[in-house]
Design a protein around this motif. Structure first.
Motif, PDB file in Angstrom:
ATOM      1  N   LYS A 167       0.753  -1.419   0.428  1.00 49.03           N
ATOM      2  CA  LYS A 167      -0.543  -0.121   0.173  1.00 49.03           C
ATOM      3  C   LYS A 167       1.656   1.140  -0.258  1.00 49.03           C
ATOM      4  O   LYS A 167       1.201   1.460   0.740  1.00 49.03           O
ATOM      5  N   GLY A 168       1.286   1.824  -0.975  1.00 55.41           N
ATOM      6  CA  GLY A 168       1.692   3.103  -1.561  1.00 55.41           C
ATOM      7  C   GLY A 168       1.712   3.935  -1.383  1.00 55.41           C
ATOM      8  O   GLY A 168       0.613   4.656  -0.223  1.00 55.41           O
ATOM      9  N   PRO A 169       2.114   5.501  -1.326  1.00 55.07           N
ATOM     10  CA  PRO A 169       1.273   6.942  -0.612  1.00 55.07           C
ATOM     11  C   PRO A 169      -0.100   7.190  -1.294  1.00 55.07           C
ATOM     12  O   PRO A 169      -0.455   7.767  -0.362  1.00 55.07           O
ATOM     13  N   LEU A 170      -0.640   6.793  -2.455  1.00 53.28           N
ATOM     14  CA  LEU A 170      -1.630   6.689  -3.235  1.00 53.28           C
ATOM     15  C   LEU A 170      -2.811   5.945  -2.177  1.00 53.28           C
ATOM     16  O   LEU A 170      -3.413   5.742  -2.790  1.00 53.28           O
ATOM     17  N   GLY A 171      -2.232   4.314  -2.167  1.00 50.51           N
ATOM     18  CA  GLY A 171      -3.273   3.704  -1.473  1.00 50.51           C
ATOM     19  C   GLY A 171      -3.603   2.766  -1.725  1.00 50.51           C
ATOM     20  O   GLY A 171      -4.475   1.980  -1.786  1.00 50.51           O
ATOM     21  N   PHE A 172      -2.366   2.317  -2.792  1.00 46.40           N
ATOM     22  CA  PHE A 172      -2.597   1.045  -4.092  1.00 46.40           C
ATOM     23  C   PHE A 172      -1.480   0.031  -3.569  1.00 46.40           C
ATOM     24  O   PHE A 172      -0.469   0.397  -3.311  1.00 46.40           O
TER      25      PHE A 172
ATOM     26  N   GLU B 189       9.341   7.249   3.755  1.00 44.14           N
ATOM     27  CA  GLU B 189       9.553   9.093   3.328  1.00 44.14           C
ATOM     28  C   GLU B 189      10.486   8.862   2.294  1.00 44.14           C
ATOM     29  O   GLU B 189      10.001  10.860   1.986  1.00 44.14           O
ATOM     30  N   GLY B 190      10.961   7.905   1.699  1.00 44.37           N
ATOM     31  CA  GLY B 190      11.618   8.446   0.121  1.00 44.37           C
ATOM     32  C   GLY B 190      10.187   7.975  -1.013  1.00 44.37           C
ATOM     33  O   GLY B 190       9.873   9.288  -2.865  1.00 44.37           O
ATOM     34  N   MET B 191       9.226   7.336  -0.870  1.00 43.39           N
ATOM     35  CA  MET B 191       8.341   7.177  -1.691  1.00 43.39           C
ATOM     36  C   MET B 191       7.355   8.924  -1.999  1.00 43.39           C
ATOM     37  O   MET B 191       7.543   8.853  -3.513  1.00 43.39           O
ATOM     38  N   ALA B 192       7.031   8.976  -1.166  1.00 47.20           N
ATOM     39  CA  ALA B 192       6.092  10.178  -1.565  1.00 47.20           C
ATOM     40  C   ALA B 192       7.194  11.400  -2.022  1.00 47.20           C
ATOM     41  O   ALA B 192       6.129  12.390  -2.943  1.00 47.20           O
ATOM     42  N   GLU B 193       8.144  11.263  -2.430  1.00 50.02           N
ATOM     43  CA  GLU B 193       9.153  12.347  -3.280  1.00 50.02           C
ATOM     44  C   GLU B 193       9.666  11.601  -4.365  1.00 50.02           C
ATOM     45  O   GLU B 193       9.622  12.553  -5.270  1.00 50.02           O
ATOM     46  N   CYS B 194       8.606  10.666  -4.870  1.00 51.70           N
ATOM     47  CA  CYS B 194       9.215   9.733  -5.936  1.00 51.70           C
ATOM     48  C   CYS B 194       7.980  10.084  -6.837  1.00 51.70           C
ATOM     49  O   CYS B 194       8.025   9.175  -7.614  1.00 51.70           O
ATOM     50  N   LYS B 195       7.065  11.323  -7.161  1.00 50.35           N
ATOM     51  CA  LYS B 195       6.317  11.435  -7.730  1.00 50.35           C
ATOM     52  C   LYS B 195       5.454  10.235  -8.302  1.00 50.35           C
ATOM     53  O   LYS B 195       5.445   9.580  -9.157  1.00 50.35           O
TER      54      LYS B 195
END
Length: 678
Positions: free
Chosen positions: A531-536, A570-576
């Motif tokens: 479950k990534g930053p967008l929820g999927f 913390e990192g994934m949110a910065e990866c667009k």
């Protein structure tokens, strides 16, 4: 029973489009043959066919109905097949066991195209068939115009055996083109012979000549007689009709009004005189017809009654079936002739008969049954791919444990259904051929298995990925008395090409992260990616462990797993991050007169056209290939059928993931957040 062990019987399937009058024709046949003393009515739910609760609720056929009768010392078994395109699988499975098929249609040129897939199936399987033009009193076209339109969708030549006698848009009777005798319809009795109507002499002669010339294409002797202008004997014409129909070379055409029993007796006469006997049908399947040979039968349909009892409707191709004998390692627990919902117990069934067998738990629709140790399986119909889905949830939580067993029984009854528990969404999804098809299945769950369901549209299995790379640091430190917990990692996160999945690497040197803790780092990364930053779920990402530190006492694999999750968060949110949707590879098949509309349908749903070409072995049909986002698939089949008189169909398979357009992605993410907040 005849000398070779085949009963004097005919297995007749009645098929045709929705509302053409198939069930009404069966009711008329049973009345004319004195099997019933009073005809039922579809609206009242009193017909022999359409006896199930689901059929009567809808006033239409939703499953195969079987009824036997006798006419002129011939035993008939009639298979009344559903007309809706959503129940095509049910019809096709039954047709495999038929000796001859009566195709019922209306005298409406605009509806003729709906017969094209049915004719194609019958021709592909070389199943003899004839046409009964029902409701001839509602004919607003010329009879020859209707025949011409029908010929366009049949690869076999049509051979009309009757010509209507009409007056002021009313059909009064018909002319038999074999005997050239005219008849007048009468309610509740056979048609009376009348004087030949001279005003129809010219058109009747033209139609009869065309009938004879078509038969002459398959009979050199008849051709010589026509060339020499010799009137062929009626017995010779009837013999040609029988031979050519049995060989599936021609399609005889009859007419009538089943609601009033008009034309039903001539149709039955033709089935007695012209339809192939069971031994001819068996021989064409390459089977022996000896009564003392091995028993070979094929399952045409599986039924479950309200109490869970199982019946297998079978065509006996060879040998005999006796109650208690063993077929495919299972003991037959009863043999029954069917009359709609009634079961009539019998002790034996001979080659050529269609009967129901009890308690064959392992038998499935299409299976070949035998008492021999080894027998070659008979050809069976492929299952039609599902094209419409609903997510289902039991209304009562306690019923969840019973659901899978009930669904499997539904699939035994109807092989065109399919169910799955989706690996990404966790939903139980029921697949079928359309909205009505699934509603019938849900009604069966409620009525037969007492499992009421609530439904909703299946969730789309969205994924997410990233557009850019980053470096991220994660440290997990926890003290609670005694040994603490410590993990420290540095990760390089970068996107991969579409379809490459997930890759994990490590470039640790000097033991800054001990080897025994590296699997914990990978586990932490994998758990985060669910479950990534967008929820999927996240796909197509490369993660490399580059550095870190540890504590000789407090570090553990669990601590490094937590550190990895912190670094990823913390990192994934910065990866667009970007939303991805599943895209299907679809193949849409339509008559070429509807190709342009089908192209617009695909592009109007964000689809991409890859190309189109002629559909092989289909006259005047096209195949369109393309990509379609799965989010646009749900009611695609409904609109496709609406655009193509119900005959268009499509196949699909998952192909790839692609980015969702930004505006649509925003709407999806907003909707997802709102649903999670509820």
């Amino acid at each position: 029973m005849s000398k070779n062990g085949i009963t004097n019987s005919r297995n007749v399937a009645i098929v045709g489009p929705y509302s053409s009058g198939k069930t009404t024709l069966l009711e008329s046949i049973l009345f004319v043959t004195k099997k019933i003393t009073r005809k039922g009515n579809i609206k009242d739910g009193s017909t022999i066919g359409d006896g199930s609760t689901e059929a009567r609720d809808r006033h239409s056929s939703v499953e195969l109905s079987v009824a036997g009768s006798q006419y002129q010392e011939t035993n008939f078994t009639f298979l009344d097949c559903p007309g809706s395109v959503e129940f095509t699988q049910e019809t096709y499975n039954a047709l495999v066991g038929a000796g001859v098929v009566v195709v019922v249609c209306e005298p409406a040129i605009e509806k003729v195209l709906t017969l094209a897939p049915l004719f194609k199936f019958l021709d592909d399987w070389s199943i003899p068939h004839l046409v009964f033009i029902n409701k001839i009193d509602r004919n607003s076209y010329g009879y020859l115009e209707i025949l011409h339109a029908l010929q366009k969708v049949s690869s076999r030549p049509l051979v009309p055996q009757q010509y209507p006698i009409q007056e002021d848009d009313t059909c009064l009777g018909y002319i038999d083109l074999v005997t050239e005798q005219a008849y007048h319809y009468h309610p509740d009795s056979p048609a009376d012979a009348i004087a030949f109507p001279e005003d129809l002499a010219e058109v009747e002669q033209i139609t009869r000549t065309e009938m004879l010339e078509t038969l002459a294409d398959f009979d050199d002797r008849l051709l010589e007689e026509l060339i020499e202008e010799i009137e062929p004997p009626q017995t010779e014409i009837l013999q040609d009709l029988k031979q050519d129909l049995s060989a599936d070379l021609i399609v005889p055409v009859f007419l009538g009004m089943a609601e009033h029993d008009y034309g039903v007796r001539p149709l039955l006469d033709a089935l007695v005189k012209e339809a192939p006997s069971p031994n001819i049908t068996a021989e064409r399947r390459g089977l022996q017809t000896k009564a003392d040979g091995d028993t070979i039968a094929q399952v045409l349909k599986t039924y479950f009654n309200d109490k869970g009892g199982r019946l297998s409707l079978v065509r006996v191709w060879q040998g005999q079936i006796t109650d208690g004998m063993t077929l495919n390692g299972e003991r037959v627990g009863g043999i029954y002739q069917l009359l709609g919902q009634q079961q009539i117990s019998i002790q034996t069934a001979s080659a050529g008969e269609i009967v129901a067998l009890g308690r064959l738990e392992k038998a499935r629709t299409g299976d070949t049954l035998s008492n021999a140790e080894e027998v070659e399986s008979l050809p069976k119909v492929d299952n039609i791919p599902p094209v419409y889905a609903l997510a289902i949830v039991p209304e009562k939580r306690k019923d969840e444990v019973k659901l899978s067993d009930a669904l499997n029984k539904l699939l035994d009854e109807d092989p065109s259904l399919y169910w799955e528990q989706h690996g990404d969404t966790g939903e139980v999804i029921l697949w079928g051929q359309g909205e009505v098809h699934l509603q019938v299945a849900l009604d069966r769950l409620r009525h037969k298995y007492h499992l009421p369901m609530s439904t909703h549209l299946p969730k789309v299995a969205y994924k997410e990925t990233i557009r850019s790379a980053t470096n991220s640091h994660g440290r997990y430190k926890h003290q609670s008395g005694g040994h603490g917990a410590f993990g420290d990692v540095y990760l390089d996160i970068k996107p991969l090409s579409r379809g490459e999945g997930f890759q994990f690497h490590q470039t640790i040197v000097g033991g800054v992260v001990p080897k025994q803790y590296i699997p914990g780092v990978e586990t932490g990364v994998r758990e985060y990616l669910q479950k990534g930053p967008l929820g999927f779920p996240v796909v197509d990402v490369d993660v490399t462990l580059t550095n870190g530190s540890h504590h000789s006492v407090d570090s553990s694999e669990q601590a490094f797993k937590q550190a990895a999750r912190i670094a990823m968060n913390e990192g994934m949110a910065e990866c667009k991050p970007v939303l991805l949707e599943p895209v299907l590879n679809i193949t849409v098949s339509v008559p070429n007169e509807f190709t342009s509309k089908a192209l617009q349908l695909i592009t109007g749903r964000r689809g991409q056209i890859l190309g189109y070409e002629n559909l092989p072995n289909w006259k005047a049909w096209d195949n369109i290939s393309g990509y379609l986002p799965q989010a646009e698939m749900h009611d695609f089949i409904i609109e496709l059928r609406s655009l193509t008189l119900g005959v268009g169909f499509f196949d699909w398979k998952y192909d790839h993931l692609q980015e969702v357009p930004d505006k649509l992605a925003d709407n999806i993410l907003t909707s997802t957040s709102e649903n999670q907040a509820k």
